[in-house]
Design a protein around this motif. Structure first.
Motif, mmCIF file in Angstrom:
data_model
loop_
_atom_site.group_PDB
_atom_site.id
_atom_site.type_symbol
_atom_site.label_atom_id
_atom_site.label_comp_id
_atom_site.label_asym_id
_atom_site.label_seq_id
_atom_site.Cartn_x
_atom_site.Cartn_y
_atom_site.Cartn_z
ATOM 1 N N GLU A 59 0.549 -0.898 0.028
ATOM 2 C CA GLU A 59 -0.448 0.047 0.203
ATOM 3 C C GLU A 59 1.125 1.410 0.007
ATOM 4 N N ALA A 60 1.847 0.952 1.255
ATOM 5 C CA ALA A 60 3.207 2.174 0.503
ATOM 6 C C ALA A 60 3.959 2.299 -0.473
ATOM 7 N N LEU A 61 3.880 1.702 -1.755
ATOM 8 C CA LEU A 61 4.675 1.513 -2.426
ATOM 9 C C LEU A 61 3.513 2.417 -3.750
ATOM 10 N N ASP A 62 2.723 1.870 -3.244
ATOM 11 C CA ASP A 62 1.605 2.141 -4.130
ATOM 12 C C ASP A 62 1.572 4.136 -4.325
ATOM 13 N N GLN A 63 1.519 4.622 -2.688
ATOM 14 C CA GLN A 63 1.768 5.707 -3.029
ATOM 15 C C GLN A 63 3.054 6.827 -2.931
ATOM 16 N N LEU A 64 4.095 5.597 -3.329
ATOM 17 C CA LEU A 64 5.343 6.662 -3.929
ATOM 18 C C LEU A 64 5.207 7.897 -4.780
ATOM 19 N N PRO A 65 5.042 8.043 -5.355
ATOM 20 C CA PRO A 65 5.400 9.262 -6.449
ATOM 21 C C PRO A 65 6.234 8.552 -7.216
ATOM 22 N N PRO A 66 5.602 8.158 -8.770
ATOM 23 C CA PRO A 66 6.753 7.323 -9.757
ATOM 24 C C PRO A 66 7.474 7.944 -10.144
ATOM 25 N N ARG A 67 8.770 8.793 -9.841
ATOM 26 C CA ARG A 67 9.589 9.493 -10.356
ATOM 27 C C ARG A 67 10.290 8.210 -11.375
ATOM 28 N N TRP A 68 10.254 7.195 -11.520
ATOM 29 C CA TRP A 68 10.956 6.027 -11.896
ATOM 30 C C TRP A 68 10.559 6.109 -12.980
#
Length: 144
Positions: A59-68
């Motif tokens: 769930e936390a990964l889903d919330q990261l800004p997708p800088r990649w």
């Protein structure tokens, strides 16, 4: 040297050791290999997220800004790691879930029901478009 070479070296296998054969003889070693997800863990750590192999971390990964997504060379590697991490969480927390390696070395997660989840494809889709969310794929696996 890539991640597979490192695993082979630690487990006494030569260059010809197929991952599919290793899955049958050393499932814990294969699970260890697939759970490394080094790039994803580093990128998450840069955003202050410690990946602990839990559903909450998905769930936390889903919330990261997708800088990649700004780095087309890194994008597929991060997506691959995201899929392997998703699989790791499922295998460690969903009763009866296990890694299954298709001929050619393609890892999937097989649920007790026999359903196979193509976690690498899910991770790549997530990295590129944000959907499906990793936590959503996990929830569907946990319900199956």
């Amino acid at each position: 040297m890539n991640i597979l070479d490192n695993w082979r070296k630690r487990h006494g296998g030569g260059q010809s050791t197929p991952l599919a054969s290793a899955a049958g003889s050393d499932p814990e070693g294969v699970a260890e290999l697939l759970s490394e997800c080094a790039l994803l863990r580093v990128r998450a750590g840069q955003d202050g997220l410690q990946l602990d192999d839990s559903p909450a971390s998905l769930e936390a990964l889903d919330q990261l800004p997708p800088r990649w997504r700004d780095d087309p060379e890194e994008l597929p590697w991060l997506g691959n790691d995201a899929g392997l991490y998703l699989g790791t969480v499922i295998v460690r927390t969903v009763p009866g879930a296990a890694w299954h390696i298709w001929p050619g070395g393609h890892p999937v997660v097989r649920l007790v029901s026999g359903r196979e989840i193509r976690v690498v494809e899910a991770g790549l889709d997530w990295a590129v478009t944000g959907a499906p969310e990793l936590s959503q794929v996990y929830a569907e696996a946990a319900e199956a």
